[in-house]
Motif scaffolding. Structure first.
Motif, mmCIF file in Angstrom:
data_model
loop_
_atom_site.group_PDB
_atom_site.id
_atom_site.type_symbol
_atom_site.label_atom_id
_atom_site.label_comp_id
_atom_site.label_asym_id
_atom_site.label_seq_id
_atom_site.Cartn_x
_atom_site.Cartn_y
_atom_site.Cartn_z
ATOM 1 N N GLY A 24 0.832 -1.195 0.000
ATOM 2 C CA GLY A 24 0.000 0.000 0.000
ATOM 3 C C GLY A 24 0.864 1.241 0.000
ATOM 4 O O GLY A 24 1.977 1.236 0.506
ATOM 5 N N TRP A 25 0.341 2.264 -0.612
ATOM 6 C CA TRP A 25 1.005 3.559 -0.636
ATOM 7 C C TRP A 25 0.056 4.589 -0.056
ATOM 8 O O TRP A 25 -1.152 4.543 -0.284
ATOM 9 C CB TRP A 25 1.331 3.999 -2.056
ATOM 10 C CG TRP A 25 2.377 3.224 -2.767
ATOM 11 C CD1 TRP A 25 3.252 2.312 -2.240
ATOM 12 C CD2 TRP A 25 2.674 3.290 -4.158
ATOM 13 N NE1 TRP A 25 4.073 1.828 -3.217
ATOM 14 C CE2 TRP A 25 3.733 2.416 -4.407
ATOM 15 C CE3 TRP A 25 2.146 4.013 -5.220
ATOM 16 C CZ2 TRP A 25 4.272 2.234 -5.672
ATOM 17 C CZ3 TRP A 25 2.687 3.839 -6.470
ATOM 18 C CH2 TRP A 25 3.742 2.954 -6.697
ATOM 19 N N HIS A 26 0.615 5.531 0.633
ATOM 20 C CA HIS A 26 -0.155 6.675 1.121
ATOM 21 C C HIS A 26 0.505 7.929 0.569
ATOM 22 O O HIS A 26 1.700 8.130 0.753
ATOM 23 C CB HIS A 26 -0.177 6.720 2.660
ATOM 24 C CG HIS A 26 -0.891 5.567 3.256
ATOM 25 N ND1 HIS A 26 -2.252 5.559 3.417
ATOM 26 C CD2 HIS A 26 -0.440 4.366 3.691
ATOM 27 C CE1 HIS A 26 -2.606 4.400 3.945
ATOM 28 N NE2 HIS A 26 -1.522 3.657 4.118
ATOM 29 N N VAL A 27 -0.265 8.736 -0.099
ATOM 30 C CA VAL A 27 0.233 9.996 -0.645
ATOM 31 C C VAL A 27 -0.183 11.105 0.306
ATOM 32 O O VAL A 27 -1.355 11.217 0.667
ATOM 33 C CB VAL A 27 -0.347 10.274 -2.053
ATOM 34 C CG1 VAL A 27 0.109 11.623 -2.570
ATOM 35 C CG2 VAL A 27 0.037 9.163 -3.015
ATOM 36 N N GLU A 28 0.782 11.898 0.715
ATOM 37 C CA GLU A 28 0.480 13.079 1.529
ATOM 38 C C GLU A 28 0.336 14.258 0.580
ATOM 39 O O GLU A 28 1.167 14.456 -0.307
ATOM 40 C CB GLU A 28 1.607 13.358 2.526
ATOM 41 C CG GLU A 28 1.767 12.287 3.570
ATOM 42 C CD GLU A 28 2.920 12.590 4.514
ATOM 43 O OE1 GLU A 28 3.234 13.786 4.719
ATOM 44 O OE2 GLU A 28 3.510 11.626 5.026
ATOM 45 N N MET A 29 -0.729 15.025 0.775
ATOM 46 C CA MET A 29 -0.996 16.162 -0.102
ATOM 47 C C MET A 29 -1.281 17.386 0.766
ATOM 48 O O MET A 29 -2.072 17.319 1.702
ATOM 49 C CB MET A 29 -2.204 15.857 -0.989
ATOM 50 C CG MET A 29 -2.498 16.880 -2.034
ATOM 51 S SD MET A 29 -1.533 16.690 -3.535
ATOM 52 C CE MET A 29 -2.216 15.197 -4.197
ATOM 53 N N GLU A 30 -0.585 18.479 0.466
ATOM 54 C CA GLU A 30 -0.812 19.738 1.173
ATOM 55 C C GLU A 30 -1.163 20.810 0.162
ATOM 56 O O GLU A 30 -0.621 20.829 -0.947
ATOM 57 C CB GLU A 30 0.439 20.159 1.948
ATOM 58 C CG GLU A 30 0.764 19.258 3.109
ATOM 59 C CD GLU A 30 1.970 19.761 3.895
ATOM 60 O OE1 GLU A 30 2.563 20.785 3.508
ATOM 61 O OE2 GLU A 30 2.313 19.104 4.892
ATOM 62 N N PHE A 31 -2.042 21.717 0.566
ATOM 63 C CA PHE A 31 -2.487 22.797 -0.311
ATOM 64 C C PHE A 31 -2.228 24.142 0.339
ATOM 65 O O PHE A 31 -2.352 24.284 1.552
ATOM 66 C CB PHE A 31 -3.995 22.675 -0.584
ATOM 67 C CG PHE A 31 -4.375 21.393 -1.260
ATOM 68 C CD1 PHE A 31 -4.279 21.261 -2.635
ATOM 69 C CD2 PHE A 31 -4.819 20.312 -0.523
ATOM 70 C CE1 PHE A 31 -4.617 20.080 -3.271
ATOM 71 C CE2 PHE A 31 -5.167 19.127 -1.141
ATOM 72 C CZ PHE A 31 -5.064 19.009 -2.516
ATOM 73 N N THR A 32 -1.869 25.115 -0.486
ATOM 74 C CA THR A 32 -1.763 26.494 -0.025
ATOM 75 C C THR A 32 -2.492 27.380 -1.023
ATOM 76 O O THR A 32 -2.533 27.084 -2.224
ATOM 77 C CB THR A 32 -0.295 26.959 0.095
ATOM 78 O OG1 THR A 32 0.356 26.804 -1.165
ATOM 79 C CG2 THR A 32 0.446 26.161 1.151
ATOM 80 N N GLU A 33 -3.039 28.441 -0.507
ATOM 81 C CA GLU A 33 -3.734 29.425 -1.329
ATOM 82 C C GLU A 33 -2.937 30.719 -1.306
ATOM 83 O O GLU A 33 -2.482 31.150 -0.256
ATOM 84 C CB GLU A 33 -5.133 29.714 -0.761
ATOM 85 C CG GLU A 33 -6.094 28.558 -0.847
ATOM 86 C CD GLU A 33 -6.622 28.348 -2.254
ATOM 87 O OE1 GLU A 33 -6.743 29.324 -3.013
ATOM 88 O OE2 GLU A 33 -6.913 27.195 -2.592
ATOM 89 N N ASP A 34 -2.786 31.324 -2.471
ATOM 90 C CA ASP A 34 -2.106 32.610 -2.576
ATOM 91 C C ASP A 34 -2.873 33.437 -3.601
ATOM 92 O O ASP A 34 -2.626 33.319 -4.806
ATOM 93 C CB ASP A 34 -0.653 32.416 -2.989
ATOM 94 C CG ASP A 34 0.136 33.716 -3.019
ATOM 95 O OD1 ASP A 34 -0.343 34.716 -2.431
ATOM 96 O OD2 ASP A 34 1.218 33.730 -3.622
#
Length: 90
Positions: free
Chosen positions: A6-16
Motif C-alpha cells: 500500500g502507498w499513502h500519498v500526503e498532499m498539502e495545499f496552499t492558497e495565494d
C-alpha cells in the motif's frame, strides 16, 4: 499467498490570491521519496471555490507524481536488464 502493498500519498495545499498550490509526497518501500507539485489559477471574475482549486492542483500534482514513478520504474528496468525500456505516457 499474495503480498499486499500500500502507498499513502500526503498532499498539502496552499492558497495565494487566485492561485492554489499542491505539494504531494509519496514514500516508497525502498526508502525513496517522490515529491511533486501542481497548481491551479482562478480567473479573477470566477467565484471563489477552494475545493475546485484543490482538485485541479491536486490532480496536476498526482499527474507529475505518476510521471516520476514511470521514469523511476523504467530506470530500474533498464538497470536490471541492461536494455532501454520505453515508458508509455498518458
Amino acid at each position: 499467498m499474495p503480498t499486499l502493498a500500500g502507498w499513502h500519498v500526503e498532499m498539502e495545499f496552499t492558497e495565494d490570491g487566485h492561485r492554489t498550490n499542491a505539494a504531494a509526497l509519496l514514500r516508497l518501500a525502498d526508502g525513496s521519496e517522490v515529491r511533486a507539485r501542481g497548481y491551479a489559477m482562478r480567473h479573477p471574475s470566477d467565484p471563489e471555490q477552494l475545493r475546485v482549486g484543490e482538485e485541479i492542483a491536486g490532480a496536476r500534482a498526482l499527474m507529475d507524481l505518476a510521471g516520476q514513478l514511470l521514469q523511476k520504474a523504467h530506470g530500474e528496468i533498464d538497470e536490471a536488464t541492461g536494455r532501454h525500456s520505453y515508458p508509455l505516457t498518458a
